[in-house]
Design an enzyme around this catalytic site. Sequence first.
Site, mmCIF file in Angstrom:
data_model
loop_
_atom_site.group_PDB
_atom_site.id
_atom_site.type_symbol
_atom_site.label_atom_id
_atom_site.label_comp_id
_atom_site.label_asym_id
_atom_site.label_seq_id
_atom_site.Cartn_x
_atom_site.Cartn_y
_atom_site.Cartn_z
ATOM 1 N N CYS A 140 0.897 -1.355 0.100
ATOM 2 C CA CYS A 140 -0.092 0.003 0.095
ATOM 3 C C CYS A 140 1.047 1.133 -0.088
ATOM 4 O O CYS A 140 1.946 1.159 0.606
ATOM 5 C CB CYS A 140 -0.998 -0.042 1.168
ATOM 6 S SG CYS A 140 -2.039 1.382 1.176
ATOM 7 N N ASP A 158 0.505 3.614 2.010
ATOM 8 C CA ASP A 158 0.396 4.151 3.112
ATOM 9 C C ASP A 158 1.721 4.657 3.716
ATOM 10 O O ASP A 158 2.659 3.771 3.623
ATOM 11 C CB ASP A 158 -0.226 3.186 4.235
ATOM 12 C CG ASP A 158 -0.680 3.822 5.382
ATOM 13 O OD1 ASP A 158 0.275 4.127 6.272
ATOM 14 O OD2 ASP A 158 -1.995 3.743 5.816
ATOM 15 N N ARG A 171 2.924 4.603 6.443
ATOM 16 C CA ARG A 171 3.330 4.000 7.970
ATOM 17 C C ARG A 171 3.955 2.648 7.426
ATOM 18 O O ARG A 171 4.536 2.051 8.503
ATOM 19 C CB ARG A 171 2.161 3.797 8.766
ATOM 20 C CG ARG A 171 1.791 5.116 9.358
ATOM 21 C CD ARG A 171 0.272 4.820 9.951
ATOM 22 N NE ARG A 171 -0.693 4.305 8.956
ATOM 23 C CZ ARG A 171 -1.814 4.257 9.203
ATOM 24 N NH1 ARG A 171 -2.457 4.422 10.351
ATOM 25 N NH2 ARG A 171 -2.631 3.840 8.415
ATOM 26 N N HIS A 208 -1.819 -4.179 5.254
ATOM 27 C CA HIS A 208 -1.601 -3.898 6.683
ATOM 28 C C HIS A 208 -2.836 -3.550 7.457
ATOM 29 O O HIS A 208 -3.800 -3.312 6.781
ATOM 30 C CB HIS A 208 -0.550 -2.743 6.566
ATOM 31 C CG HIS A 208 -1.441 -1.402 5.929
ATOM 32 N ND1 HIS A 208 -1.826 -0.464 6.756
ATOM 33 C CD2 HIS A 208 -1.436 -1.154 4.611
ATOM 34 C CE1 HIS A 208 -2.295 0.563 5.826
ATOM 35 N NE2 HIS A 208 -1.886 0.141 4.579
ATOM 36 N N CYS A 234 -6.045 0.168 7.230
ATOM 37 C CA CYS A 234 -5.833 0.436 5.893
ATOM 38 C C CYS A 234 -6.982 1.432 5.427
ATOM 39 O O CYS A 234 -8.170 0.833 5.468
ATOM 40 C CB CYS A 234 -5.707 -0.733 5.070
ATOM 41 S SG CYS A 234 -5.615 -0.243 3.269
#
Length: 786
Positions: A581, A583, A585, A642, A645
């Site tokens: 992803c 993302d 993080r 993850h 999400c």
Amino acid sequence: MRHDAQGTPTPHQEGSRGPLHRIRSLPLLGNVPGDVAASLVVFLVAVPLSLGIAVASGAPLIAGIVAAVVGGIVGAVAGGSAVQVSGPAAGLTIIVADLVTSYGWRVTCLITLLAGMVQIGLGACRIARAALAVSPAVVHGMLAGVGVTIALAQLHVLLGGAPQSSALANIAELPRRLADNHTPAVAVGVLTVAVLLAWPRLPGLRRLRRLPAALIAVTGSTAVAAAAGWDVERVDLPESPVTAWSGPALPATGDLHGVALGVVAVALVASVESLLCAIAVDRLHEGPRVDLNRELVGQGCANTASGALGGLPIAGVVVRSTTNVRAGGRTPLAAMLHGVWILVFIAVFAHAVELIPLASLAGLLVVIGLQMVNLAHLRDLRRHREAGIYAGALLAVVVFGLLEGVVIGFALSMLISLRRLTRVSVLTEERAGRWHIVVQGSLTFLGVPRVAHVLRNVPVGAHVDLDLHVDFMDHAAFESIHSWRLDHERTGGSVDIDEVHENWYEQRTRQAPPEGKTAPSGLARWWAPWGMRGGFDAAAPPSGLLLSGAREYHASTAGRMQAVMSRLAHRQRPRALFITCADSRVVPNLITASGPGDLFTLRNIGNLVPPRSGEPSDDSVGAAVEYAVAVLDVPSVVVCGHSHCGAMKALLEGTGDPDSELGQLGRWLAHGGTSLARADHARLESAPAPEAMRTLSQANVVQQLENLLTYPAVRRGVEQGRLELSGMYYDLESAEVHVLGADGAFAPVPTASEAPEAPARSGPQPTAPLPGTGGGDAAAASGRTP
């Protein structure tokens, strides 16, 4: 109170307004239908449990009911958790039974009252988090030991006898009890145990299975005993609770020391159990987080009231709290109402309660006691190498008693922690006359002999690369390494010291020893966000932060990277295509401990891989997949999802209007529809939000692995055994990676000792069928990291 983007209240640092304002702001009327329904379910669970714990504690039966009512109402009103339900706890049974035997019931009530006042004082001093310093291995081991002790004692009651004075005596007496007692009470107890174990596993009857197993077991065995006319000992409640009330009384002068120890024991065990329960239950819902200090004050208020009214000691109870959340409870109203229902039920249906055989409650406690030996906790602790602490605390509680067991478990945890803190490993490798030595761990005087022995064996005049991967270095360790370095360089050798974490050696050589374990700026915490590192102004504009990061890279890393990057500059040979992803993080190189040139990374919203012939088509993802597999010839493709999400949350809530401002995002997330179908959207809607998110994220990984097989280059590579497909899931809260197994489930990455031995031959290995695709798909689900 601050709110997140969805309007959910979020915890904040307590300022001048204090924690009281925060807890009073917990809504009581924001979820009335769900809270009322949940309170009824918890009430049905609480009544038999409260009676059973009173029996096991040797207290009057009405004391269990008093504690359940007070814990529900007072604990919810004064406490700091939105969903925790308090009441008589099995973890306190051994302490209470010993106090009742030693000092009598009324003095035990005084001990409960005083323990509550101690809890109020601890909460007012705002030291609730100090209770969390006790290792969970000790707490779970203690509870498991209590469970075994309860099960052994109540097994004798179930068999028609009386429990012995200790767990060891119960074990020794058990064979004779099994041979000599075959009364109707045994049939009642066995029937209760059978129903408790079988009820959750019955096929069909899905709606009926929502009824608590404890209620069904006790009600069923009571009905059978009444219908058969069996002469068994039954629950005996006082005709008038007011006239039968027995409140606290002062102890004899000679008992003051033991009473004081009892107060401390009840206060500490109840506090730790309640706080750990509150934190665990917080993971099951998305409402306001628990205020631990306020929760400790609430538990103290409940225990003070329970002791004054002649009730058992109170703690937060995992079974009732979990039941509350899963039944839809979201505010303290659910816990309060469950106490009200218990009070009304006992007042109106006391005669029905008196039909319950004591053997039925004993059977209930046998099962509860055995369930306190939680194998899931043991597996988690084993992965962290703390199973020995768990087993030691369990055995010590069973053999010696609760307080002795806790002390022994705490001592074991301290010894193991001390060993880990002072543990150091030294790895040595010699290549073409250059010695590479890696020192890892905390380098103290205890590790000096081992390090010095390795360093002294380095040949005179050799070039040494010494990597110090240490999080602490004391003066003795510094002196040993520094004096060796000077000696080695004087005899013609050379030493290059590289510190990967904190610059302990470098700062000592400059006569500037660091203070404690505080991480210096720069390389010391390269993996942390800018805002958590020294030398970065979190308020600076993004361009300024990027420039600061580039300056730090040039100052501390670029020189070391030059040799590596010069070898990679003209050709890349990545080991895996890593699809994850976008993302911020999720950092692929960090969670796989990989470096430049290892991963060919593809990132997008939701780590989606649209099928090759899907509509609308997506050339970007397809191009990356085909280039990695057909041109770069990667031996592995990994799809990594993850937790938390945003893409999966959007799928659960609906992707929105494709013609809106976020229209392209909505059209992109439409590719996740097959993942939603795989995870059973209807089932997800009835599950708690965290569980639904986790289930969908993991199902999405499996679906994208299937989608990869629609690309001819991928399918051909898999069928020829040149390509392995793997699934991973990164849990943000625990910072742990889980891998997809052949059984279709995600499990934590095995430790080095648990991992299977690597095959002798190199190259891509045969792979197992991808879960959910049938045996015809030869895609791997081994989940091995690249």
